[in-house]
Scaffold this motif. Structure first.
Motif, PDB file in Angstrom:
ATOM      1  N   ALA A 203     -30.285 -36.790  25.944  1.00 35.11           N
ATOM      2  CA  ALA A 203     -28.930 -36.261  25.800  1.00 35.11           C
ATOM      3  C   ALA A 203     -29.009 -34.817  25.335  1.00 35.11           C
ATOM      4  CB  ALA A 203     -28.143 -37.106  24.796  1.00 35.11           C
ATOM      5  N   ASP A 204     -28.315 -33.945  26.023  1.00 29.81           N
ATOM      6  CA  ASP A 204     -28.307 -32.536  25.632  1.00 29.81           C
ATOM      7  C   ASP A 204     -26.880 -32.000  25.698  1.00 29.81           C
ATOM      8  OD1 ASP A 204     -27.933 -32.566  28.319  1.00 29.81           O
ATOM      9  OD2 ASP A 204     -29.751 -31.469  28.835  1.00 29.81           O
ATOM     10  N   ALA A 205     -26.711 -30.708  25.388  1.00 29.60           N
ATOM     11  CA  ALA A 205     -25.380 -30.105  25.355  1.00 29.60           C
ATOM     12  C   ALA A 205     -24.771 -30.087  26.751  1.00 29.60           C
ATOM     13  CB  ALA A 205     -25.466 -28.694  24.784  1.00 29.60           C
ATOM     14  N   GLN A 206     -23.523 -30.581  26.842  1.00 29.99           N
ATOM     15  CA  GLN A 206     -22.831 -30.626  28.119  1.00 29.99           C
ATOM     16  C   GLN A 206     -21.398 -30.127  27.926  1.00 29.99           C
ATOM     17  OE1 GLN A 206     -24.119 -31.486  30.981  1.00 29.99           O
ATOM     18  NE2 GLN A 206     -26.033 -32.481  30.368  1.00 29.99           N
ATOM     19  N   PRO A 207     -20.859 -29.391  28.895  1.00 24.24           N
ATOM     20  CA  PRO A 207     -19.448 -28.995  28.830  1.00 24.24           C
ATOM     21  C   PRO A 207     -18.561 -30.191  29.184  1.00 24.24           C
ATOM     22  CG  PRO A 207     -20.454 -28.154  30.836  1.00 24.24           C
ATOM     23  CD  PRO A 207     -21.554 -28.805  30.059  1.00 24.24           C
ATOM     24  N   THR A 208     -17.864 -30.725  28.216  1.00 26.22           N
ATOM     25  CA  THR A 208     -17.072 -31.938  28.419  1.00 26.22           C
ATOM     26  C   THR A 208     -16.046 -31.762  29.534  1.00 26.22           C
ATOM     27  OG1 THR A 208     -17.299 -32.352  26.050  1.00 26.22           O
ATOM     28  CG2 THR A 208     -15.692 -33.680  27.245  1.00 26.22           C
ATOM     29  N   ALA A 209     -15.390 -30.604  29.560  1.00 28.57           N
ATOM     30  CA  ALA A 209     -14.377 -30.363  30.582  1.00 28.57           C
ATOM     31  C   ALA A 209     -14.969 -30.446  31.981  1.00 28.57           C
ATOM     32  CB  ALA A 209     -13.731 -28.993  30.363  1.00 28.57           C
ATOM     33  N   MET A 210     -16.164 -29.892  32.162  1.00 28.18           N
ATOM     34  CA  MET A 210     -16.804 -29.920  33.472  1.00 28.18           C
ATOM     35  C   MET A 210     -17.215 -31.343  33.848  1.00 28.18           C
ATOM     36  SD  MET A 210     -20.145 -27.815  34.848  1.00 28.18           S
ATOM     37  CE  MET A 210     -19.338 -26.252  34.473  1.00 28.18           C
ATOM     38  N   LEU A 211     -17.693 -32.111  32.876  1.00 27.95           N
ATOM     39  CA  LEU A 211     -18.060 -33.501  33.147  1.00 27.95           C
ATOM     40  C   LEU A 211     -16.866 -34.273  33.692  1.00 27.95           C
ATOM     41  CD1 LEU A 211     -20.255 -34.448  30.047  1.00 27.95           C
ATOM     42  CD2 LEU A 211     -21.037 -33.907  32.354  1.00 27.95           C
ATOM     43  N   VAL A 212     -15.706 -34.074  33.071  1.00 19.12           N
ATOM     44  CA  VAL A 212     -14.501 -34.792  33.494  1.00 19.12           C
ATOM     45  C   VAL A 212     -14.039 -34.315  34.862  1.00 19.12           C
ATOM     46  CG1 VAL A 212     -12.053 -35.139  32.972  1.00 19.12           C
ATOM     47  CG2 VAL A 212     -13.756 -35.352  31.162  1.00 19.12           C
ATOM     48  N   ASP A 213     -14.006 -33.009  35.073  1.00 18.95           N
ATOM     49  CA  ASP A 213     -13.545 -32.474  36.352  1.00 18.95           C
ATOM     50  C   ASP A 213     -14.417 -32.956  37.510  1.00 18.95           C
ATOM     51  OD1 ASP A 213     -11.464 -31.130  35.170  1.00 18.95           O
ATOM     52  OD2 ASP A 213     -12.552 -29.227  34.972  1.00 18.95           O
ATOM     53  N   GLU A 214     -15.718 -33.028  37.290  1.00 24.17           N
ATOM     54  CA  GLU A 214     -16.616 -33.459  38.358  1.00 24.17           C
ATOM     55  C   GLU A 214     -16.541 -34.958  38.610  1.00 24.17           C
ATOM     56  OE1 GLU A 214     -20.472 -32.113  37.246  1.00 24.17           O
ATOM     57  OE2 GLU A 214     -20.115 -30.038  37.912  1.00 24.17           O
ATOM     58  N   LEU A 215     -16.043 -35.711  37.622  1.00 25.95           N
ATOM     59  CA  LEU A 215     -15.964 -37.158  37.785  1.00 25.95           C
ATOM     60  C   LEU A 215     -14.715 -37.595  38.546  1.00 25.95           C
ATOM     61  CD1 LEU A 215     -17.331 -39.854  37.030  1.00 25.95           C
ATOM     62  CD2 LEU A 215     -15.973 -39.861  34.933  1.00 25.95           C
ATOM     63  N   SER A 231      -5.799 -36.477  36.044  1.00 22.89           N
ATOM     64  CA  SER A 231      -6.689 -36.045  34.970  1.00 22.89           C
ATOM     65  C   SER A 231      -6.043 -34.917  34.188  1.00 22.89           C
ATOM     66  CB  SER A 231      -8.045 -35.601  35.523  1.00 22.89           C
ATOM     67  OG  SER A 231      -7.890 -34.461  36.361  1.00 22.89           O
ATOM     68  N   ALA A 232      -6.514 -34.743  32.968  1.00 20.95           N
ATOM     69  CA  ALA A 232      -6.044 -33.648  32.122  1.00 20.95           C
ATOM     70  C   ALA A 232      -7.137 -33.322  31.112  1.00 20.95           C
ATOM     71  CB  ALA A 232      -4.750 -34.031  31.398  1.00 20.95           C
ATOM     72  N   VAL A 233      -7.351 -32.027  30.883  1.00 22.61           N
ATOM     73  CA  VAL A 233      -8.371 -31.575  29.942  1.00 22.61           C
ATOM     74  C   VAL A 233      -7.725 -30.638  28.938  1.00 22.61           C
ATOM     75  CG1 VAL A 233     -10.540 -30.337  29.653  1.00 22.61           C
ATOM     76  CG2 VAL A 233     -10.209 -31.805  31.643  1.00 22.61           C
ATOM     77  N   ASP A 234      -7.843 -30.978  27.666  1.00 19.67           N
ATOM     78  CA  ASP A 234      -7.355 -30.092  26.605  1.00 19.67           C
ATOM     79  C   ASP A 234      -8.263 -28.865  26.551  1.00 19.67           C
ATOM     80  OD1 ASP A 234      -6.938 -28.854  24.039  1.00 19.67           O
ATOM     81  OD2 ASP A 234      -5.948 -30.680  23.378  1.00 19.67           O
ATOM     82  N   PRO A 235      -7.701 -27.657  26.623  1.00 24.55           N
ATOM     83  CA  PRO A 235      -8.555 -26.452  26.611  1.00 24.55           C
ATOM     84  C   PRO A 235      -9.373 -26.312  25.339  1.00 24.55           C
ATOM     85  CG  PRO A 235      -6.223 -25.873  26.387  1.00 24.55           C
ATOM     86  CD  PRO A 235      -6.271 -27.314  26.752  1.00 24.55           C
ATOM     87  N   GLU A 236      -8.993 -27.021  24.274  1.00 21.40           N
ATOM     88  CA  GLU A 236      -9.744 -26.955  23.025  1.00 21.40           C
ATOM     89  C   GLU A 236     -10.880 -27.978  22.963  1.00 21.40           C
ATOM     90  OE1 GLU A 236      -9.197 -24.623  20.800  1.00 21.40           O
ATOM     91  OE2 GLU A 236      -7.561 -23.813  22.040  1.00 21.40           O
ATOM     92  N   THR A 237     -11.080 -28.736  24.031  1.00 17.83           N
ATOM     93  CA  THR A 237     -12.138 -29.749  24.028  1.00 17.83           C
ATOM     94  C   THR A 237     -13.506 -29.079  23.896  1.00 17.83           C
ATOM     95  OG1 THR A 237     -10.798 -31.163  25.464  1.00 17.83           O
ATOM     96  CG2 THR A 237     -13.141 -31.693  25.267  1.00 17.83           C
ATOM     97  N   PRO A 238     -14.290 -29.455  22.891  1.00 15.05           N
ATOM     98  CA  PRO A 238     -15.596 -28.796  22.697  1.00 15.05           C
ATOM     99  C   PRO A 238     -16.671 -29.380  23.605  1.00 15.05           C
ATOM    100  CG  PRO A 238     -15.250 -30.430  20.994  1.00 15.05           C
ATOM    101  CD  PRO A 238     -13.998 -30.432  21.823  1.00 15.05           C
ATOM    102  N   TRP A 239     -17.796 -28.727  23.620  1.00 12.90           N
ATOM    103  CA  TRP A 239     -18.955 -29.281  24.306  1.00 12.90           C
ATOM    104  C   TRP A 239     -19.403 -30.536  23.564  1.00 12.90           C
ATOM    105  CZ3 TRP A 239     -23.012 -26.224  27.379  1.00 12.90           C
ATOM    106  CH2 TRP A 239     -22.382 -25.272  28.193  1.00 12.90           C
ATOM    107  N   CYS A 240     -20.101 -31.413  24.281  1.00 14.90           N
ATOM    108  CA  CYS A 240     -20.587 -32.646  23.676  1.00 14.90           C
ATOM    109  C   CYS A 240     -22.082 -32.789  23.942  1.00 14.90           C
ATOM    110  CB  CYS A 240     -19.834 -33.854  24.249  1.00 14.90           C
ATOM    111  SG  CYS A 240     -20.146 -34.101  26.024  1.00 14.90           S
TER     112      CYS A 240
END
Length: 353
Positions: A203-215, A231-240
């Motif tokens: 597990a490494d650093a991933q952009p959460t917003a990108m993970l959701v958009d690609e899914l 789908s909806a992504v909060d712009p304040e969502t941090p990396w995970c």
């Protein structure tokens, strides 16, 4: 000549209210009825009335079940139990396996019984969907390889043509568009490859917003056409911190609980990403809503799945939610019921740092 009256009781018990075999019929915990070969109901128990949401016994069996099913139950030809989906007046959806056999005291009467197989049906759909994932992953890997080879040939020929054209040739614009199209196609191929590859377990650093958009495109392809995926992504969502492959399969695996139940009557599926409020990290919420989710069997199926070992399925490579969560970077998954027709899987992911 008067018609012969049906013999529901043995001679020794005839005339006694609900005695003998008929008393046993009313004592059965499953829906049961005695019918004539024309479908007329002679006697039925309270379990059948509750299933059909009726206050008084119906006159005919096709008042409770569809006509084609009644035809099979009336037939004297042996047949396997027939499953039927029941959803009456906003009640929880359930699956019942119906069967019939001759009444021992009168060959002109048949005993019809139904057994609740809702949980078994849910688990069968779940395992079938997992097997679909395995097949899709295997096919996508091979397709990605072949498609990538074809793209390499197209791009190579386009570059050769571009090199041989005069610098001021208007055809350079076409070769540029070919190269841009190949780049977009490579992105699709890369998604196929990611879906089919084995987990790295890291597990490494991933952009959460990108993970959701690609899914989202995968969810739209997997869910029935009657289900609207948003789908909806909060712009304040941090990396995970997560393993991308495991992240995708966790959420796709959760969709198998929704897919079978929303297939008949449709519904909505919403994927959202937002910051975790109670601690650092990100939250990905998969919410489904529809009439098919009414009832409790999904929670029981989910709890049972978490308790099973990864090799408990017939297919050893079956997707197993609990095991994937353990490998996804200290993530946690929770199933919530928002209202009678809405369920949510909430995946909490640790922060990237």
């Amino acid at each position: 000549m008067a018609p012969r009256s049906p013999n529901l009781e043995s001679p020794s018990t005839a005339g006694t209210a609900r005695s003998g075999p008929v008393a046993l019929l009313h004592a059965l915990p499953v829906p049961a009825a005695l019918i004539r070969t024309d479908g007329h109901i002679l006697e039925c128990n309270d379990a059948l009335l509750r299933l059909a949401h009726l206050g008084t016994p119906p006159a005919r069996l096709d008042d409770v079940l569809p006509e084609d099913l009644v035809q099979r139950l009336r037939s004297s030809t042996p047949h396997d139990a027939v499953r039927h989906r029941h959803a009456v007046n906003g009640s929880p959806v359930c699956w019942v396996a119906w069967s019939s056999k001759p009444w021992p005291l009168d060959p002109g009467i048949r005993l019809v019984t139904g057994i609740d197989v809702t949980r078994e049906h849910a688990l069968e759909d779940y395992i079938a969907a997992n097997q679909w994932f395995e097949t899709a992953a295997a096919l996508s890997g091979g397709l990605a390889h072949d498609f990538n080879n074809a793209l390499a040939g197209i791009l190579g020929l386009s570059e050769i043509i571009s090199l041989r054209l005069p610098e001021d040739s208007p055809l350079h614009g076409f070769t540029s568009r070919i190269a841009a199209s190949v780049d977009r196609a490579k992105t699709i191929v890369r998604r196929f490859s990611q879906f089919s590859r084995k987990s790295t377990g890291v597990a490494d650093a991933q952009p959460t917003a990108m993970l959701v958009d690609e899914l989202v495109p995968l969810l739209k392809a997997f869910m029935p056409s009657a289900v609207v995926v948003t789908s909806a992504v909060d712009p304040e969502t941090p990396w995970c911190r997560a393993e991308r492959h495991e992240f995708e399969h966790i959420l796709l695996n959760c969709c198998t609980f929704f897919r079978a139940r929303l297939r008949q009557e449709g519904g909505t599926l919403h994927l959202a990403a937002l910051p975790a409020l109670e601690r650092a990290g990100a939250v990905v919420r998969l919410t489904a809503s529809g009439q098919g989710l009414l009832g409790a069997p999904i929670e029981r199926a989910f709890e049972l799945d978490l308790a099973r070992s990864e090799t408990a399925y017939d297919s050893g490579a079956a997707v197993h939610t609990a095991a994937r969560i353990a490998r996804a970077g200290q993530a946690s998954l929770q199933l919530l019921r928002d209202d009678p027709r809405t369920l949510s899987f909430v995946l909490r992911l640790p922060p990237a740092l």
